[in-house]
Design an enzyme around this catalytic site. Structure first.
Site, PDB file in Angstrom:
ATOM      1  N   LYS A  21     -37.198 -20.829  -5.683  1.00 15.32           N
ATOM      2  CA  LYS A  21     -36.120 -20.595  -4.725  1.00 15.32           C
ATOM      3  C   LYS A  21     -36.226 -19.254  -4.010  1.00 15.32           C
ATOM      4  O   LYS A  21     -36.161 -19.175  -2.794  1.00 15.32           O
ATOM      5  CB  LYS A  21     -34.770 -20.706  -5.426  1.00 15.32           C
ATOM      6  CG  LYS A  21     -34.483 -22.112  -5.929  1.00 15.32           C
ATOM      7  CD  LYS A  21     -33.156 -22.157  -6.682  1.00 15.32           C
ATOM      8  CE  LYS A  21     -32.916 -23.540  -7.220  1.00 15.32           C
ATOM      9  NZ  LYS A  21     -33.342 -23.710  -8.586  1.00 15.32           N
ATOM     10  N   GLU A  79     -44.381 -16.759 -17.663  1.00 15.01           N
ATOM     11  CA  GLU A  79     -44.194 -17.633 -16.520  1.00 15.01           C
ATOM     12  C   GLU A  79     -45.546 -17.923 -15.880  1.00 15.01           C
ATOM     13  O   GLU A  79     -46.206 -17.008 -15.404  1.00 15.01           O
ATOM     14  CB  GLU A  79     -43.291 -16.978 -15.486  1.00 15.01           C
ATOM     15  CG  GLU A  79     -41.927 -16.590 -16.026  1.00 15.01           C
ATOM     16  CD  GLU A  79     -41.110 -15.851 -14.990  1.00 15.01           C
ATOM     17  OE1 GLU A  79     -40.906 -16.394 -13.891  1.00 15.01           O
ATOM     18  OE2 GLU A  79     -40.686 -14.719 -15.294  1.00 15.01           O
ATOM     19  N   TYR A  91     -40.089 -30.061 -16.011  1.00 16.18           N
ATOM     20  CA  TYR A  91     -39.320 -29.544 -17.147  1.00 16.18           C
ATOM     21  C   TYR A  91     -39.406 -30.524 -18.305  1.00 16.18           C
ATOM     22  O   TYR A  91     -39.331 -31.736 -18.119  1.00 16.18           O
ATOM     23  CB  TYR A  91     -37.851 -29.346 -16.768  1.00 16.18           C
ATOM     24  CG  TYR A  91     -37.626 -28.283 -15.725  1.00 16.18           C
ATOM     25  CD1 TYR A  91     -37.890 -26.947 -15.996  1.00 16.18           C
ATOM     26  CD2 TYR A  91     -37.139 -28.615 -14.470  1.00 16.18           C
ATOM     27  CE1 TYR A  91     -37.695 -25.970 -15.038  1.00 16.18           C
ATOM     28  CE2 TYR A  91     -36.927 -27.640 -13.507  1.00 16.18           C
ATOM     29  CZ  TYR A  91     -37.214 -26.324 -13.803  1.00 16.18           C
ATOM     30  OH  TYR A  91     -37.012 -25.361 -12.855  1.00 16.18           O
TER      31      TYR A  91
END
Length: 154
Positions: A21, A79, A91
Site C-alpha cells: 500500500k 519481510e 497469506y
C-alpha cells in the site's frame, strides 16, 4: 556470517500493511516464531536469496530483517519481497526462503521516497548477485531440499 546460506520456512502472516500500500513493494512476512529462531550471527539488514510459496516456483528475493528504523518498529521482523508478480495474496501459505548473502545494514531514511529508492536499489543488487553461477547452483539445490522434512536451519 557463518550461518549463511540459511534456510527457513513458515506461514505468511499479515505484517504492518505498508509494503504494497505505502511503498508499492509487496512483502511476505514471517511469524514471530520464525524470526525468533534466526541464528544470532544473522544481523539486521537487507539480504538476498531464493524463495518459493507453497512449494511452487522458485523466485529471486530480497529480505529485510530488523526493526525498520524509518518506521521505528518495536518488534523485529522478517519481510521478503519476491521478485515476481503474483496474481493474488498468499497469506497462510508456506514460504520457503534460502538466505544467501548480505546487501547492507538497516538504516533510517529522511523521506519515504529515499526509502523506496533504496529498496529498488537493493532489488537490483539482489538480481545481479543471484545471476552468478554459484547462486544458481544453490537455487537448484534449494529446489530439491524444499520438502516437508526440512525445518529452519543451515
Amino acid at each position: 556470517m557463518k550461518t549463511l546460506p540459511f534456510f527457513c520456512r513458515g506461514k505468511v502472516v499479515r505484517g504492518f500493511g505498508r509494503g504494497s500500500k505505502e511503498l508499492g513493494i509487496p512483502t511476505a512476512n514471517f511469524a514471530d516464531a520464525v524470526v525468533e529462531r534466526l541464528p544470532p550471527d544473522i544481523s539486521t539488514g537487507v539480504y538476498f536469496g531464493w524463495a518459493s510459496v507453497g512449494g511452487g516456483d522458485v523466485h529471486k528475493m530480497v529480505m529485510s530483517i530488523g526493526w525498520n528504523p524509518f518506521y521505528k518498529n518495536t518488534k523485529k521482523s522478517m519481510e521478503a519481497h519476491l521478485i515476481h508478480r503474483f496474481k493474488e495474496d498468499f497469506y497462510g501459505k508456506v514460504l520457503n526462503v534460502l538466505i544467501l548473502g548480505y546487501i547492507r545494514p538497516e538504516k533510517s531514511f529522511n523521506s519515504l521516497e529515499s526509502l523506496v529508492t533504496a529498496i529498488h536499489s537493493d532489488i537490483e543488487e539482489a538480481k545481479r548477485r543471484l545471476d552468478s553461477q554459484e547462486c544458481r547452483k544453490l537455487r537448484d539445490e534449494f529446489l530439491i531440499q524444499t520438502t516437508d522434512h526440512i525445518l529452519n536451519g543451515h
